[in-house]
Design a protein around this motif. Structure first.
Motif, PDB file in Angstrom:
ATOM      1  N   ARG A  52       0.889  -0.917   0.183  1.00  0.00           N
ATOM      2  CA  ARG A  52       0.143  -0.048   0.205  1.00  0.00           C
ATOM      3  C   ARG A  52       0.747   0.929   0.151  1.00  0.00           C
ATOM      4  N   GLN A  53       1.991   1.184   0.525  1.00  0.00           N
ATOM      5  CA  GLN A  53       2.964   2.631   1.228  1.00  0.00           C
ATOM      6  C   GLN A  53       3.728   2.592  -0.618  1.00  0.00           C
ATOM      7  N   PHE A  54       4.185   1.372  -0.941  1.00  0.00           N
ATOM      8  CA  PHE A  54       4.699   1.560  -2.344  1.00  0.00           C
ATOM      9  C   PHE A  54       3.770   2.081  -3.409  1.00  0.00           C
ATOM     10  N   PHE A  55       2.902   1.530  -3.900  1.00  0.00           N
ATOM     11  CA  PHE A  55       1.340   1.974  -4.646  1.00  0.00           C
ATOM     12  C   PHE A  55       1.293   4.236  -4.272  1.00  0.00           C
ATOM     13  N   LYS A  56       1.056   4.643  -2.700  1.00  0.00           N
ATOM     14  CA  LYS A  56       0.635   5.611  -2.227  1.00  0.00           C
ATOM     15  C   LYS A  56       2.341   6.433  -2.958  1.00  0.00           C
ATOM     16  N   LEU A  57       3.449   5.624  -2.559  1.00  0.00           N
ATOM     17  CA  LEU A  57       5.124   6.596  -3.177  1.00  0.00           C
ATOM     18  C   LEU A  57       4.533   6.624  -4.559  1.00  0.00           C
ATOM     19  N   LEU A  58       4.246   5.657  -5.368  1.00  0.00           N
ATOM     20  CA  LEU A  58       3.398   6.271  -6.891  1.00  0.00           C
ATOM     21  C   LEU A  58       3.317   6.953  -7.494  1.00  0.00           C
ATOM     22  N   GLU A  59       1.479   7.410  -6.734  1.00  0.00           N
ATOM     23  CA  GLU A  59       1.062   8.167  -7.330  1.00  0.00           C
ATOM     24  C   GLU A  59       1.079   9.069  -6.547  1.00  0.00           C
ATOM     25  N   ALA A  60       2.217   9.477  -5.276  1.00  0.00           N
ATOM     26  CA  ALA A  60       2.651  10.725  -5.457  1.00  0.00           C
ATOM     27  C   ALA A  60       3.302  11.194  -5.963  1.00  0.00           C
ATOM     28  N   ASN A  61       4.079  10.421  -6.704  1.00  0.00           N
ATOM     29  CA  ASN A  61       5.400  10.905  -7.691  1.00  0.00           C
ATOM     30  C   ASN A  61       5.397  10.306  -9.123  1.00  0.00           C
ATOM     31  N   PRO A  62       4.143  11.083  -9.883  1.00  0.00           N
ATOM     32  CA  PRO A  62       4.528  10.119 -11.031  1.00  0.00           C
ATOM     33  C   PRO A  62       5.549  10.043 -11.843  1.00  0.00           C
ATOM     34  N   ARG A  63       6.413  11.105 -11.674  1.00  0.00           N
ATOM     35  CA  ARG A  63       7.312  11.121 -12.135  1.00  0.00           C
ATOM     36  C   ARG A  63       8.900   9.666 -11.963  1.00  0.00           C
ATOM     37  N   LEU A  64       8.125   9.189 -11.358  1.00  0.00           N
ATOM     38  CA  LEU A  64       9.407   8.627 -10.451  1.00  0.00           C
ATOM     39  C   LEU A  64       8.791   7.014 -11.320  1.00  0.00           C
ATOM     40  N   TYR A  65      10.364   6.792 -11.873  1.00  0.00           N
ATOM     41  CA  TYR A  65      10.044   5.243 -12.948  1.00  0.00           C
ATOM     42  C   TYR A  65      11.479   4.488 -12.468  1.00  0.00           C
ATOM     43  N   ASP A  79       0.206  -9.991   0.628  1.00  0.00           N
ATOM     44  CA  ASP A  79       2.270 -10.578   0.861  1.00  0.00           C
ATOM     45  C   ASP A  79       2.488 -10.231  -0.760  1.00  0.00           C
ATOM     46  N   GLY A  80       3.372 -10.645  -0.952  1.00  0.00           N
ATOM     47  CA  GLY A  80       4.756  -9.377  -2.106  1.00  0.00           C
ATOM     48  C   GLY A  80       4.135 -10.805  -3.217  1.00  0.00           C
ATOM     49  N   PHE A  81       3.439 -11.508  -3.240  1.00  0.00           N
ATOM     50  CA  PHE A  81       3.205 -12.279  -5.048  1.00  0.00           C
ATOM     51  C   PHE A  81       1.844 -10.887  -5.171  1.00  0.00           C
ATOM     52  N   THR A  82       0.831 -10.945  -4.451  1.00  0.00           N
ATOM     53  CA  THR A  82      -0.530  -9.455  -4.508  1.00  0.00           C
ATOM     54  C   THR A  82       0.072  -8.854  -5.248  1.00  0.00           C
ATOM     55  N   VAL A  83       1.494  -8.224  -4.422  1.00  0.00           N
ATOM     56  CA  VAL A  83       1.603  -6.557  -4.885  1.00  0.00           C
ATOM     57  C   VAL A  83       2.030  -6.689  -6.077  1.00  0.00           C
ATOM     58  N   PHE A  84       2.961  -8.083  -6.029  1.00  0.00           N
ATOM     59  CA  PHE A  84       3.398  -8.083  -7.666  1.00  0.00           C
ATOM     60  C   PHE A  84       2.255  -8.117  -8.535  1.00  0.00           C
ATOM     61  N   LYS A  85       1.922  -9.007  -8.621  1.00  0.00           N
ATOM     62  CA  LYS A  85       0.634  -9.024  -9.561  1.00  0.00           C
ATOM     63  C   LYS A  85      -0.314  -7.744  -9.942  1.00  0.00           C
ATOM     64  N   ASN A  86      -0.463  -7.093  -8.300  1.00  0.00           N
ATOM     65  CA  ASN A  86      -0.892  -5.504  -8.695  1.00  0.00           C
ATOM     66  C   ASN A  86      -0.081  -4.861  -9.553  1.00  0.00           C
ATOM     67  N   VAL A  90       0.402  -1.190 -13.773  1.00  0.00           N
ATOM     68  CA  VAL A  90       1.090   0.425 -13.185  1.00  0.00           C
ATOM     69  C   VAL A  90       1.940   0.859 -14.708  1.00  0.00           C
ATOM     70  N   PRO A  91       1.600   1.529 -15.860  1.00  0.00           N
ATOM     71  CA  PRO A  91       1.979   1.664 -16.648  1.00  0.00           C
ATOM     72  C   PRO A  91       3.320   2.160 -15.717  1.00  0.00           C
ATOM     73  N   GLN A  92       4.032   2.969 -15.034  1.00  0.00           N
ATOM     74  CA  GLN A  92       5.067   3.119 -14.756  1.00  0.00           C
ATOM     75  C   GLN A  92       5.602   2.504 -14.496  1.00  0.00           C
ATOM     76  N   LEU A  93       5.184   1.335 -13.990  1.00  0.00           N
ATOM     77  CA  LEU A  93       6.509   0.072 -14.455  1.00  0.00           C
ATOM     78  C   LEU A  93       7.027  -0.165 -14.571  1.00  0.00           C
ATOM     79  N   LYS A  94       6.577  -0.175 -16.009  1.00  0.00           N
ATOM     80  CA  LYS A  94       7.131  -1.162 -17.559  1.00  0.00           C
ATOM     81  C   LYS A  94       8.629  -1.896 -17.636  1.00  0.00           C
TER      82      LYS A  94
END
Length: 148
Positions: A52-65, A79-86, A90-94
């Motif tokens: 959750r914190q990871f995705f909030k960080l990305l959301e708050a920093n759209p230029r963070l790749y 768990d980390g497997f679920t985080v990975f699936k999510n 996220v295009p920011q992580l391609k």
């Protein structure tokens, strides 16, 4: 989607790398941060205690790749497997490589990480002597599957 293949991959030297650590254990987070800062001298690193914190960080920093995400498997909430699936949505992580960093090193855990498309797995406890070379190889596009 995170780099499951090298289709979009561009090698990165550690001093130019952006690394995010998703790790809920403060001691493990501290060790990883020290190794990234002192042994690898990465350009940017940031630690988060949950998906959750990871995705909030990305959301708050759209230029963070980020070039690399070091993802614990045993996290609070999901768990980390679920985080990975999510992360796959996220295009920011391609162009981001995702490595499981975990004490879950049973063959079925490693197989699950491979099946989901992780770029590698590094077992805990982290081996300080091997970790810089492991990360450098990952940033050069090599899959690193070293549970022990």
């Amino acid at each position: 989607m995170p780099v499951a293949s090298n289709e979009y991959f561009v090698p990165v030297v550690p001093s130019d790398a952006s690394v995010i650590i998703v790790e809920d254990n403060p001691d493990n987070l501290f060790v990883l941060e020290i190794l990234l800062r002192e042994d690898l001298r990465v350009k940017y690193y940031n630690g988060r205690a949950s998906g959750r914190q990871f995705f909030k960080l990305l959301e708050a920093n759209p230029r963070l790749y980020p070039d690399l995400v070091l993802l614990d498997i045993q996290l609070p909430y999901e768990d980390g497997f679920t985080v990975f699936k999510n992360m796959l949505n996220v295009p920011q992580l391609k162009n981001t490589q995702v490595i499981a960093v975990t004490a879950n090193v049973m063959p079925q855990d490693v197989a699950k990480a491979r099946e989901l498309g992780f770029n590698g797995l590094i077992g805990k406890p982290i081996n300080r002597n091997r970790f810089p070379a492991q990360i450098t190889r990952i940033l050069n596009g090599e899959s690193v599957w070293e549970p022990y």
